[in-house]
Design a protein around this motif. Structure first.
Motif, PDB file in Angstrom:
ATOM      1  N   ASP A 227       0.818  -1.217   0.000  1.00  0.00           N
ATOM      2  CA  ASP A 227       0.000   0.000   0.000  1.00  0.00           C
ATOM      3  C   ASP A 227       0.851   1.266   0.000  1.00  0.00           C
ATOM      4  O   ASP A 227       0.324   2.367   0.185  1.00  0.00           O
ATOM      5  CB  ASP A 227      -0.931   0.008   1.218  1.00  0.00           C
ATOM      6  N   HIS A 228       2.148   1.111  -0.174  1.00  0.00           N
ATOM      7  CA  HIS A 228       3.074   2.235  -0.145  1.00  0.00           C
ATOM      8  C   HIS A 228       3.934   2.244  -1.409  1.00  0.00           C
ATOM      9  O   HIS A 228       4.092   1.220  -2.074  1.00  0.00           O
ATOM     10  CB  HIS A 228       4.018   2.140   1.063  1.00  0.00           C
ATOM     11  N   ALA A 229       4.485   3.402  -1.714  1.00  0.00           N
ATOM     12  CA  ALA A 229       5.553   3.490  -2.718  1.00  0.00           C
ATOM     13  C   ALA A 229       6.883   3.278  -2.008  1.00  0.00           C
ATOM     14  O   ALA A 229       7.054   3.647  -0.842  1.00  0.00           O
ATOM     15  CB  ALA A 229       5.531   4.850  -3.406  1.00  0.00           C
ATOM     16  N   LEU A 230       7.832   2.670  -2.715  1.00  0.00           N
ATOM     17  CA  LEU A 230       9.161   2.399  -2.161  1.00  0.00           C
ATOM     18  C   LEU A 230      10.182   3.307  -2.828  1.00  0.00           C
ATOM     19  O   LEU A 230      10.309   3.304  -4.059  1.00  0.00           O
ATOM     20  CB  LEU A 230       9.534   0.932  -2.413  1.00  0.00           C
ATOM     21  N   LYS A 231      10.900   4.094  -2.022  1.00  0.00           N
ATOM     22  CA  LYS A 231      12.039   4.856  -2.524  1.00  0.00           C
ATOM     23  C   LYS A 231      13.306   4.159  -2.063  1.00  0.00           C
ATOM     24  O   LYS A 231      13.533   3.983  -0.862  1.00  0.00           O
ATOM     25  CB  LYS A 231      12.036   6.298  -2.013  1.00  0.00           C
ATOM     26  N   LEU A 232      14.131   3.747  -3.025  1.00  0.00           N
ATOM     27  CA  LEU A 232      15.333   2.976  -2.725  1.00  0.00           C
ATOM     28  C   LEU A 232      16.553   3.829  -3.049  1.00  0.00           C
ATOM     29  O   LEU A 232      16.742   4.278  -4.179  1.00  0.00           O
ATOM     30  CB  LEU A 232      15.334   1.696  -3.558  1.00  0.00           C
ATOM     31  N   ASP A 233      17.368   4.056  -2.036  1.00  0.00           N
ATOM     32  CA  ASP A 233      18.546   4.926  -2.167  1.00  0.00           C
ATOM     33  C   ASP A 233      19.769   4.146  -1.708  1.00  0.00           C
ATOM     34  O   ASP A 233      20.081   4.073  -0.511  1.00  0.00           O
ATOM     35  CB  ASP A 233      18.353   6.184  -1.321  1.00  0.00           C
ATOM     36  N   TYR A 234      20.475   3.529  -2.662  1.00  0.00           N
ATOM     37  CA  TYR A 234      21.633   2.716  -2.320  1.00  0.00           C
ATOM     38  C   TYR A 234      22.776   3.573  -1.776  1.00  0.00           C
ATOM     39  O   TYR A 234      23.505   3.142  -0.890  1.00  0.00           O
ATOM     40  CB  TYR A 234      22.116   1.937  -3.542  1.00  0.00           C
ATOM     41  N   ARG A 235      22.942   4.779  -2.307  1.00  0.00           N
ATOM     42  CA  ARG A 235      24.064   5.620  -1.880  1.00  0.00           C
ATOM     43  C   ARG A 235      23.929   6.005  -0.411  1.00  0.00           C
ATOM     44  O   ARG A 235      24.922   6.012   0.332  1.00  0.00           O
ATOM     45  CB  ARG A 235      24.146   6.874  -2.754  1.00  0.00           C
ATOM     46  N   ARG A 236      22.712   6.319   0.025  1.00  0.00           N
ATOM     47  CA  ARG A 236      22.495   6.705   1.422  1.00  0.00           C
ATOM     48  C   ARG A 236      22.055   5.527   2.283  1.00  0.00           C
ATOM     49  O   ARG A 236      21.738   5.699   3.457  1.00  0.00           O
ATOM     50  CB  ARG A 236      21.468   7.838   1.506  1.00  0.00           C
ATOM     51  N   SER A 237      22.007   4.352   1.685  1.00  0.00           N
ATOM     52  CA  SER A 237      21.706   3.110   2.417  1.00  0.00           C
ATOM     53  C   SER A 237      20.382   3.195   3.171  1.00  0.00           C
ATOM     54  O   SER A 237      20.309   2.954   4.384  1.00  0.00           O
ATOM     55  CB  SER A 237      22.841   2.761   3.392  1.00  0.00           C
TER      56      SER A 237
END
Length: 383
Positions: A227-237
């Motif tokens: 039910d959510h959007a996922l923001k994936l930020d590998y640089r900031r872990s």
């Protein structure tokens, strides 16, 4: 791996042998109501059990009516060969006669309810993990969009009592394990979130993934955040989940491109059209892999001839150029594994195209990304 056999509902079926795969680098690895296997060094594969008998992969010859319903996950860089035998019961448990809950109804308490949640991630090779704990046992959960269950536990790491047996298997050593559905598992922590009790939780022996990280606890998958959007930020872990829409998750971000995607048979597998050096292809996205290209021998020869595939020092791995996704964004991929198509996952996720480009970390590390399954859009953001 030298051989795989299987049984269904306690009755033997005439499964053929799975010959030794390329240079002994392959393992059975994962499934999401699918089987999965692939090169340990590069990615995780997926395959729908019910279509194993129709697989046209030259190195996989299986037959019989295996029923979908169990994710077998194993991968370890340290292990280079194994025999794996699978015995899946039907969705109605042979042990109890009870109807097994559908994937969407499992682990309902382990699903996000807060408007915004941020989880620190730990990268191990190309795989994102989240620190956690089960009944005092600390370790890591893989954040895997290709896993549909909200939560699956590695019961080799976490000893669980009871549960309904919904399948079984054994390793080449002869050691057996059960695939179980537990009425409840208590005292679960995922990052800083605590779940006093989670019901209808699936568990299985996933010791081979302990070769990637010895403290592997299990998976958190699509239903954890559906039910959510996922923001994936590998640089900031970090992985951040948003219940609201773009006005929230795009605040302060620089959008590179918005890629509309489709899903076919499974809601957690985004698909986009693409071209590689002018060759039509389809892209499938999954955080639980590095990436791989599935292509015919003739088309592979053509891409080699025009310079869009360049060999590397790794067997079957190529630097890949001329990739254009959705006619909107151009990317270059390093050390991408290239195999003869179709992919093991193609039928289970509804891919009918001749060339499939599976993209995970090899692509995702180049951007911050937002996965909005509700709007079926993938946002590529400046890092």
């Amino acid at each position: 791996m030298s051989t795989i056999h299987a049984k269904h509902s306690g009755k033997k079926t005439p499964f053929q042998e799975w010959p030794t795969l390329t240079k002994n680098r392959h393992q059975i690895q994962r499934d999401e109501n699918r089987y999965a296997f692939g090169a340990v060094t590069r990615r995780l594969f997926a395959l729908e059990p019910s279509i194993l008998q129709q697989s046209h992969m030259s190195k996989i010859k299986l037959a019989g009516g295996v029923t979908a319903g169990s994710r077998l996950a194993c991968a370890a860089a340290a292990l280079t060969s194994a025999t794996f035998v699978v015995n899946l019961n039907s969705p109605i448990s042979a042990a109890s006669g009870q109807v097994t809950p559908s994937v969407s109804n499992r682990a309902p308490e382990a699903q996000l309810t807060s408007a915004t949640v941020t989880l620190p991630i730990v990268m191990v090779r190309e795989f994102p993990f989240v620190q956690g704990e089960i009944a005092g046992i600390k370790g890591k959960f893989m954040l895997d969009t290709g896993m549909r269950d909200a939560l699956v536990i590695n019961d080799h790491r976490v000893q669980l009592s009871g549960g309904t047996r919904i399948g079984s298997g054994f390793f080449g050593s002869g050691q057996t394990f059960d695939i179980r559905l537990h009425a409840a598992v208590d005292d679960i922590r995922i990052a800083n979130m605590r779940f006093p009790r989670v019901t209808s939780v699936r568990s299985q022996d996933a010791r081979m993934l302990e070769g990637i990280t010895p403290d592997f606890l299990g998976w958190i998958g699509y239903n954890f955040f559906r039910d959510h959007a996922l923001k994936l930020d590998y640089r900031r872990s970090r992985a951040t989940f948003y219940k609201k829409g773009p006005q929230q998750y795009l605040r302060g971000e620089k959008v590179v491109v918005v890629l509309p995607f489709q899903t076919r048979k499974l809601p957690n597998h985004p698909l986009l059209m693409a071209q590689i050096g002018g060759l039509d292809a389809i892209v499938s996205l999954d955080t639980g892999m590095n990436g791989a290209l599935y292509i015919s021998n003739a088309d592979r020869t053509g891409l080699l001839a025009n310079g869009h595939l360049k060999p590397t020092s790794e067997p079957d791995a190529f630097d890949t150029t001329g990739v254009r996704i959705a006619n909107m964004v151009d990317i270059t991929l390093q050390s991408l594994e290239v195999q003869k198509g179709p992919s093991p996952a193609s039928k289970s996720i509804g891919v009918t195209e001749n060339t499939e480009l599976e993209l995970g970390y090899a692509f995702l590390k180049q951007y911050k990304t937002v996965w909005d399954f509700r709007q079926k859009k993938l946002y590529l953001l400046s890092r």
